[in-house]
Design an enzyme around this catalytic site. Sequence first.
Site: not given
Length: 241
Positions: A109, A148, A158, A161, A163
Amino acid sequence: MTTPLRTPPGYRPDPAETHPPLHFPAYRATELRHPSQPLILLPQLLTEVTGPLLGPGRIGPKDNDLTAQHAGEPIGPRILLFGRLLDGDGRPVPDALLEIWQANAGGRYRHTGDRWPSALDPNFSGVGRTLTDPQGRYEFTTIKPGAYPWRNHDNAWRPAHIHFSVFGRAFTQRLVTQMYFEDDPLFAQDPIYNSVPEAARPRLVSRFSLERTRPEWALAFEFDIVLRGRAATPFEEPHDD
């Protein structure tokens, strides 16, 4: 003076096996996040209901194309993400503001709190927004995110995905969910995915669309969001009964 939360007249609660619980021990962060006292109703004032406006004036020309927001091309497989926003009766919800945010193709991110050693992409910020059209349709062009690590448990990763944030008529009316990709090998060990009741988990998984895939450009994935009812999309902050 505050009052205990009450179910509003005419409200139809979603089936019990729809949303994840506020406290799910395997997802360690819920220990601190879930409320330990009864919820309190805080009436919305005029300012909260009427502003800021969430219409076309808040959408830029490249906001729904996350691959075109910088001088160069981002790294990773390009995807088209599309679907419809529907109410509990299957009717389209037009003119709704949808936002997405995600990691880059390396699972990183663009955030000061994300410091694991995967490279940042200078041509990818990972955020986008758009409005649904009169038929409730939306579309984004983006990069498929990578997995990640997140230190929730031993060797925790995770699944890939994206959001989603869905706004109502005002900025205080907001629902948040996550969209996944089919056949991810990390599903079995992910407590966030597994906190959702089993029958509702498929509603969080996008569907590959060869029909909408653009030759030599981008794969396409379909993801509908249903606000209420038996087919409701699981949200991170479930409706209170």
